[in-house]
Design a protein around this motif. Sequence first.
Motif, short mmCIF file in Angstrom:
data_model
loop_
_atom_site.label_atom_id
_atom_site.label_comp_id
_atom_site.label_asym_id
_atom_site.label_seq_id
_atom_site.Cartn_x
_atom_site.Cartn_y
_atom_site.Cartn_z
N ASP A 1 45.46 43.30 41.89
CA ASP A 1 44.47 42.28 42.27
C ASP A 1 43.65 41.79 41.07
O ASP A 1 42.62 41.15 41.26
CB ASP A 1 43.53 42.82 43.35
CG ASP A 1 42.79 44.07 42.92
OD1 ASP A 1 42.85 44.43 41.72
OD2 ASP A 1 42.13 44.69 43.77
N GLY B 1 44.44 47.45 40.10
CA GLY B 1 45.05 47.67 41.39
C GLY B 1 45.34 49.14 41.59
O GLY B 1 44.80 50.01 40.87
N THR C 1 40.45 37.91 38.65
CA THR C 1 40.81 38.55 39.91
C THR C 1 41.61 37.57 40.77
O THR C 1 41.53 36.35 40.62
CB THR C 1 39.56 39.01 40.67
OG1 THR C 1 38.73 37.87 40.92
CG2 THR C 1 38.77 40.02 39.85
N ASP D 1 43.94 37.52 44.91
CA ASP D 1 44.21 38.23 46.15
C ASP D 1 45.24 39.33 45.92
O ASP D 1 46.19 39.14 45.15
CB ASP D 1 44.74 37.26 47.22
CG ASP D 1 43.68 36.26 47.66
OD1 ASP D 1 42.47 36.58 47.51
OD2 ASP D 1 44.06 35.18 48.12
N PRO D 2 45.06 40.49 46.56
CA PRO D 2 46.00 41.59 46.36
C PRO D 2 47.44 41.18 46.68
O PRO D 2 47.70 40.45 47.64
CB PRO D 2 45.50 42.66 47.34
CG PRO D 2 44.05 42.34 47.52
CD PRO D 2 43.96 40.85 47.48
#
Length: 758
Positions: free
Chosen positions: A659, A739, A707, A709-710
């Motif tokens: 992320d 992450g 950063t 979104d995962p």
Amino acid sequence: YYDVLDWDFGKSARLTGGVTVTGAGGQRRVTLGGATVLQGDTYLLPWGDTRDSTGTTSPSNADKMYHYSASGGTHTFDLTRQFAGNRHFTLYKLTDQGRVEAARVTAHDGRVALTADKDTPYVLVPDGGRAPQSAPRYGAGTGLTDPGFNAGDLTAWNPRGGAGAARADNGDNVARLGTDASGIEQKVTGLTPGKRYTLSADVEIAAGHRRATTLRVTHGSTTAEKTFDITPARNTMASDEKRDTYAQRASVAFTAPRGGTVTVSLAAAPGDAAVVLDDVRVMADTTKPLPRSGGVVAQDDFEGNQPGWGPFVKGDAGGVTDPRTSISELHEPYSQKSWKNTYRPYDTGTLKGKAVDDVVGGRHSLKSHSENGGLVYRTVPATVPFTAGHKYAVSFAYQTNLEDQWAWVTGADTVDDGKVVSKDITRDTFAPALDTATYSKEIVAGCGDTWVGLRRTGSASGTDFVLDDFRVTDLGPVEGGPACAAVTAPAGTDLSPGVPGEYTTSFTNNEQSDATNVALAMEGLPAGWKVEVKEKDGNLFDTVEPGRTVTTTWLLTPPAGAAGTTVTWRTTAAYDNAGATKTVAAGSRATVSDVPLLAPGSMTATADSENRSSGAGEGPVSNVLDGAEDTIWHTDYTEANAPYPHWVTLKLGAEATVDGFGYLGRRSGGQNGRVKDYEVAVSADGTHWTTVTHGSLVDSAAMQRSTFDPVRAAYVRFTALNALNGQPFAAAAEMRVYGTPVEQPGGYPPATRPAGRS
């Protein structure tokens, strides 16, 4: 001598004295009073010796002419005004032993034709002209006759055992000793009784070979001497005529006897290795003499008058170059930190308040300023003799200003198949010491010819290391011998709290025989840290052969409460060798992130371009994962300037949910490579990519984190689109992926070293 009146850059110039300079077709032409004195690579220049206190000569007031032709052959010249009335001349070839008649020359209509060998100097003298010196008188005023061996023979040196004069590859006249017991000697008179002197010389023993060589001073039954059998360090001092050879300065101190007469000699034992000598000197010595007792074998406070850096010679830092190390002189307040901290670069930014004193004791110290990466300086057997199997205490005072920039090295030279192999045995990295600190360590000599020295390990700008009061004391023989193996560990790493992270160390056997029952361990980690090895018994090795390196991959898990901290510990290795159990160690360090992060030790890096010519500290893409902020990845600037975009791909150790991405720009050097716009993409297979974020970076000394979104990924690619300065280069000090692993790696407890196997 002449003033410029007119100048058309690259084309012509007109000067006072009737001098003109023109250029055409890549050739330069110079005239004096209408007569051509230089055409292309050939010239006949009026030349005179100075006759007044100014030391200035003028071609307008000459009594002879200097002739040289790079291509050689016959050339015709108009004589200048002061020689036009002469008809008969003598052409002399200039040699190291004086001028030698080459030809009689007759002028016709004010012109002379001269035939010359290429690349050879001559002087053309009108009849009646005399040489300013009747003989060269080599060594006049030095106490020695022909100290540089320029006479063409060794008559003044009473040679024996086949010693003779020779010419080195660089053109120097030298003395070369024969293969029998061979030497040269000369009587020196006129010394002041009771005064200290040194006998010194440039000495080169054939690279990769040994032969005992001695500098000796005798008077009656009293002898002072220095013997060594190897000159292992390549001379990389650009300003030294001996550069690119293995010649180094060697000396022996003595006290002049009553009567002031001694015999000096330089000799070698029988052997096939060539021994070459040059530039012998006898000079007064104002350095502090060694104590008569206490085992001190070397000391230097850098206050004496001897040439060089005391016991040290230049190392390989920067290759053959002019170093940034010198004997610094006290010039208060300007040489000291209290004044330096009020001016750039120590009055602002990351260097604010971090100046050190140029002199840390007395009136002189040895200072290295922003040196090149590599071995800055080191001892050699001719300056600091270490006896194998003896323990020594090495100490000195020092100041330094930045973390992880300098290391004190104990090393060893070995001779193998006609080559010298030099290895670091131990390294002690210096923490900042803005006030004078003392380094002290006991070492056991061996593993080859032992030496000590300073290595530049970082590349930050504005970093200094100042050393003084160097001393080496022989503490006597010890049992068991030295530990010659080495443990190496990353300069640093980043770990995530509560998550196992990979950390790889290596063990190298520098012993002459097998290292057996090798066991690595972590010592000094804080309570709560979990230590595992990735492979079962991965920290044990039954046998490691000489010269072989083995690695251990550890899994280190910091506790949750360690977030935001930095810890240090020691990685140790115990092993058996030659009937003794030995231990070596390396310092280790890790920073625990305050957000989830993938351990860089589990990744590998590739790039579209790497510079390969500037050493390990600047170029390889692996540097973005090494934990050292002063080593960098840099795109190629030697073979080709590859254009943007540039990319770095990080292959994760296993699939992870990522992320974020971190970029740390270069912290030293110039502006090249500082990235502006970028993209980050992820991939499951390293072939098909999805862009997850893009943006712009600034010139910052801190890690810049983006950063997104995962997303699950096995690869992460950073693509640099352009540079802040518009140049085609990209660089980075460190890169990080934020992450968590999809599956946390598991390991095994480190195995215990089996007992009783030595």
